[in-house]
Design a protein around this motif. Structure first.
Motif, PDB file in Angstrom:
ATOM      1  N   GLN A  82       0.839  -1.260  -0.185  1.00 14.84           N
ATOM      2  CA  GLN A  82       0.136   0.007   0.099  1.00 14.84           C
ATOM      3  C   GLN A  82       0.793   1.364  -0.015  1.00 14.84           C
ATOM      4  O   GLN A  82       0.807   2.135  -0.789  1.00 14.84           O
ATOM      5  N   ARG A 106       2.655   1.871  -2.988  1.00 13.10           N
ATOM      6  CA  ARG A 106       1.500   1.904  -4.147  1.00 13.10           C
ATOM      7  C   ARG A 106       1.427   0.953  -5.329  1.00 13.10           C
ATOM      8  O   ARG A 106       1.651   1.260  -6.433  1.00 13.10           O
ATOM      9  N   SER A 151       0.271  -2.828  -6.863  1.00 18.98           N
ATOM     10  CA  SER A 151      -0.551  -3.994  -6.615  1.00 18.98           C
ATOM     11  C   SER A 151       0.021  -5.243  -6.665  1.00 18.98           C
ATOM     12  O   SER A 151       0.752  -5.599  -7.596  1.00 18.98           O
TER      13      SER A 151
END
Ligand code: SAH
Length: 400
Positions: A362, A365, A367
């Motif tokens: 997170q 950033r 995934s």
């Protein structure tokens, strides 16, 4: 027939033992026979006098008794009187348990509580047996253990490397000695694992010389590496780099602060006729940042740090450290690349590791998806009845 001192537990304190744990803490004990000496074999009874098992005692340690045989074991037949026979049965079972492992000549034959032999570790490297003793009770049984292991494993050399800091809690000094033959000189030994060769420096190396517990994970790494650039952070003597190259990695970069280990790492690659490797002395925490700043990318990143968190107090700092390296490690991944990460810290659970990885993703950033969960090699068995035997947690995740 020996008569052993009796340890009687307080009312209700037998539950953990009946659930299969082997430890009795000082505050669970009601009485100890007068004259009991630290390191003695003891018989343990519950408050009503029902036999719970046979173990050894050290009043210096918060874990005052560790059982060698317990009422939770299959075939428990009451308090043991012949300790040699008991040790022989336990050691024989432990050795047999590893007989299916044929892909290496370096394995752990005894893994302490996991083999109902608390305080004892025994690793074979080719024909050299390395034993590690961490408790006074086991120290007192050393002669018997050495004789039995000598008979079972027929090593040409037996070397004791008892350097664990936990010996201090037991009132013992660290100890390193050649047990058999006295004239032996312990030189680095060449072992094989899944088709590759490694030099192991038993004397100067960390642990008993090699991270045997990562064997299965080094093997599993291979499927992610073909044609990839691989970053092997905390590489020690290059175990993961070697399997990456075996699987056809385009190149590997190994990082560690231990200069001696890095020299051995390079020797290990040459021993296997690999060429596309680099090893660099670097602090991983700084180096990962630098590599991100240089916009470097890798198809595979391995993070295999040492146990940062040995005590509960250290846990917070450890989590911050873990998160940091995961964040940078993920930033270094190319799209579709894999991160293989581990924690061998006793008090960082698998769930903690997943949380750390998710939070790091997170923050970065990035995934990710989880691909695989990993654990210690099969010669380091664990039992859910003794949570402390499960210590190596690993994950493979993919950058989407
Ligand atoms: N992956 C290895 C085992 C790694 S053990 C194998 O499979 O054989 C952890 C390693 O981390 C040790 O070799 C230790 O020297 C190294 N280390 C500890 N702190 C470090 C740091 N801050 N930067 C780089 N290496 C570090």
């Amino acid at each position: 027939m020996d008569l052993f001192p009796i340890v009687m537990l307080q009312e209700g304190e037998e539950k953990r033992i009946l659930d299969g744990h082997l430890w009795i803490f000082n505050n669970e004990i009601a009485t100890i026979s007068p004259g009991t000496r630290n390191g003695d074999i003891v018989h343990v009874l519950d408050f009503n006098g029902t036999p719970l098992g046979t173990g050894y005692i050290n009043k210096k340690s918060k874990i005052t008794v560790r059982l060698l045989d317990s009422a939770a074991d299959n075939g428990f037949s009451g308090l043991v009187e012949d300790i040699y026979k008991l040790l022989k049965a336990k050691l024989t079972t432990a050795v047999k348990k590893r007989s299916h492992i044929k892909n290496t000549n370096a394995k752990r034959y005894v893994f302490s509580e996991a083999d109902s032999l608390p305080g004892l570790i025994a690793d074979m490297y080719g024909k050299i047996l390395v034993i590690q003793i961490t408790t006074l009770g086991m120290e007192k049984q050393k002669e018997k253990i050495v004789a039995i292991l000598d008979e079972l494993l027929k090593p040409s050399v037996i070397y004791e490397k008892s350097l664990s800091p936990s010996r201090e809690k037991e009132g013992m000094e660290k100890k390193e000695a050649i047990i058999k033959p006295e004239t032996a000189i312990i030189k680095p030994v060449e072992i094989y694992e899944n088709g590759l060769k490694f030099i192991v420096d038993l004397v100067h190396g960390t642990k008993t010389g090699f991270y045997l517990d990562q064997r299965d994970n080094r093997d599993k790494l291979q499927k992610y590496c073909e044609g990839k650039k691989v970053l092997d952070a905390f590489c020690y003597t290059g175990g993961f780099s070697a399997f990456a190259l075996k699987a056809g990695a385009m190149q590997t970069l190994g990082l560690d602060t231990n200069e001696e280990a890095l020299k051995t790492a390079a020797d290990n690659m040459r021993l296997n006729k690999f060429e596309k490797f680099t090893f660099e002395k670097a602090n991983v925490f700084n180096k990962l940042r630098d590599l991100v700043a240089e916009e470097k990318k890798f198809g595979v990143v391995i993070l295999d740090p040492p146990a940062f968190s040995k005590t509960k107090e250290e846990k917070e700092g450890a989590i911050k450290g873990y998160k940091d390296i995961h964040m940078y490690g993920m930033k270094l991944l190319e799209k579709g690349g894999h991160l293989m990460t581990f924690s061998c810290s006793q008090n960082i659970s698998k769930e903690d590791l997943i949380t750390i990885v998710n939070e790091a993703a997170q923050d970065a950033r990035i995934s990710i998806e989880f691909v695989e969960t990993l654990t210690q090699a099969t010669d380091h068995p664990y039992t859910s009845r003794i949570p402390e035997t499960f210590y190596l947690k690993g994950l493979v995740l993919k950058r989407k």
